[in-house]
Design an enzyme around this catalytic site. Structure first.
Site, PDB file in Angstrom:
ATOM      1  N   ASP A 105       0.824  -1.391  -0.012  1.00 49.16           N
ATOM      2  CA  ASP A 105      -0.084   0.072  -0.114  1.00 49.16           C
ATOM      3  C   ASP A 105       0.807   1.440   0.094  1.00 49.16           C
ATOM      4  OD1 ASP A 105      -2.225  -1.513   0.043  1.00 49.16           O
ATOM      5  OD2 ASP A 105      -2.509  -1.225   2.229  1.00 49.16           O
ATOM      6  N   TYR A 129       6.959 -10.236   6.602  1.00 51.35           N
ATOM      7  CA  TYR A 129       6.845  -8.917   6.741  1.00 51.35           C
ATOM      8  C   TYR A 129       7.194  -8.268   8.404  1.00 51.35           C
ATOM      9  CZ  TYR A 129       3.801  -7.793   2.694  1.00 51.35           C
ATOM     10  OH  TYR A 129       2.935  -7.836   1.491  1.00 51.35           O
TER      11      TYR A 129
END
EC number: 5.4.99.12
Length: 245
Positions: free
Chosen positions: A52, A111
């Protein structure tokens, strides 16, 4: 037509995200411009993860198909030259079989979310971490995180505009640790839903502040309702670390 696998890092701050969009610069768009400068024609860059706006990458993976064969170091160096001054680095390029797909061949994505748990303003970590002044109970956060590990319906923790066909995902890891002021939330799975990691992080911060208990986390997961989620953590603390194949 040789296929090249690219290993890429980038600072997501100036971009509207990985994916090409009309409303602002994207990482994919910058890379495609660089590839076009090398190849003399437009070439689609396929990424492993659609990060994003504001999200960073230490180990994003992409693949491209070029009509002409180049040495891998030529591809790497040419793309880096054409990418300047964008904060994007192509760390390596390698020739892979035509069956390799950066997105669909991936078996796990890793992540890390970085929190700076201090009262002082951020200087070197500005736009690189989420500053939280109030002390976090990391032990409680880690215990609550284990509620989310495994295969679950993550409707509560996905964006309402998520286009995934199923809300079910298998979360392999979600660990919360502290080293001084640095709080790290490390997670891995084959794939994630839109905004899933940041939604989990925001809810864990509520646990760290005592606003939620571990039972509240369990109830939120079971609710399968987006309105049961805690806050969504800001993008600047999130990094795509590695993609496994």
């Amino acid at each position: 037509m040789p296929r090249y696998k690219l290993l890429i890092e980038y600072d997501g701050t100036p971009f509207c995200g990985w994916q090409y969009q009309d409303n602002g610069p994207s990482v994919q768009g910058a890379l495609e411009d660089a590839v076009a400068a090398l190849a003399g024609t437009h070439v689609r860059v396929h990424g492993a993860g659609r990060t994003d706006a504001g999200v960073h990458a230490l180990g994003q993976v992409a693949h491209i198909d070029l009509e002409k064969s180049y040495r891998t170091d030529q591809v790497r160096d040419a793309l880096n030259a054409h990418l300047r001054p964008h904060p994007i680095g192509v760390l390596s390029a390698e020739i892979v079989p035509e069956t390799f797909e950066s997105r669909f061949s991936a078996v796990k994505r890793h992540y890390i979310y970085r929190i700076s748990n201090r009262r002082a303003n951020l200087a070197l970590d500005l736009h690189r971490a989420w500053r939280i002044a109030r002390t976090l109970d990391v032990a409680a956060m880690h215990e609550a995180a284990q509620v989310l590990v495994g295969r679950h319906d993550f409707t509560t923790f996905r964006d309402t505009e998520c286009q995934a066909k199923s809300p079910e995902k298998t979360l392999d890891q979600l660990d919360v640790t502290r080293e001084g002021d640095a709080v790290s939330i490390v997670t891995s799975a084959r794939s994630f839903l839109h905004s899933q990691v940041r939604s989990m992080v925001g809810s864990l911060v509520w646990v760290g502040h005592g606003r939620w208990t571990i039972a509240d986390m369990r109830n939120a997961l079971a609710a399968r309702d987006r309105t049961a989620c805690g806050p969504v953590a800001p993008p600047e603390g999130l990094y795509l670390v590695r993609v496994d194949y």
